[in-house]
Design an enzyme around this catalytic site. Structure first.
Site: not given
Ligand code: 4NP
Length: 166
Positions: A15, A18, A20-22, A130
């Site tokens: 994602c 790294n 939340c989703r992945s 997201d």
């Molecule tokens: P992820 O979510 O891609 O599912 O881990 C996010 C985590 C952090 C950020 C964006 C999305 N960020 O902008 O810091």
């Protein structure tokens, strides 16, 4: 990664951050693989650098925990060149991840790059939202989508093995 990476199937979930989703996808897929007796290497990574070295978001940890999955040991990292050879499958969450991964892919990459929801019949082409700027309810919804697709992916590996293409 489990063990030394000698399994035939090796899956990397990717994602943006790294955190939340992945990480949830890694946890859900490990659980699904265990249910199916599927031996494979599993890891996750982000396309971005923001959260390198961090554990998953507390909301992702809580959501996974409430679904019986422990993701607390995961540490965020960025996708690296060697991942494109070491993993048979690189599974992304949305179109932006897909573009990011493709832009970092070496010309002779061997991994099959695909979107997670393409593994779930009826959800082909869907993106995993997201949840980072969302609330706990969105994390719960995203978990349900991710875990359904992870279950479908594990089932396809059991049926088709390393040749699975999404
Ligand atoms: P992820 O979510 O891609 O599912 O881990 C996010 C985590 C952090 C950020 C964006 C999305 N960020 O902008 O810091």
């Amino acid at each position: 990664m489990h063990g030394r990476g000698h399994h035939q199937i090796a899956v990397l979930f990717v994602c943006l951050g790294n955190i939340c989703r992945s990480p949830m996808a890694e946890g859900a897929f490990r659980a699904a693989a265990a249910r199916h007796g599927l031996e494979c290497d599993v890891d996750s990574a982000g396309t971005a650098t923001y959260h390198i070295g961090n554990p998953p978001d507390p909301r992702a940890i809580a959501t996974a925990h409430s679904n019986g999955v422990d993701i607390t040991v995961q540490i965020a990292r960025q996708i690296a060149r060697e991942d494109f050879y070491r993993f048979t499958h690189i599974i992304v969450m949305d179109e932006a991840n897909l573009a990011g991964v493709r832009s970092q892919a070496p010309r002779d990459a061997t991994a099959n790059i695909a979107m997670l929801m393409d593994a779930l019949e009826g959800s082909e082409g869907a993106q995993v939202r997201d949840p980072y700027y969302g609330d706990e309810a969105l994390f719960a919804e995203v978990w349900d989508e991710i875990s359904a697709a992870a279950e479908a992916l594990a089932r396809r590996f059991v049926e088709e093995g390393v040749a699975v293409r999404l």
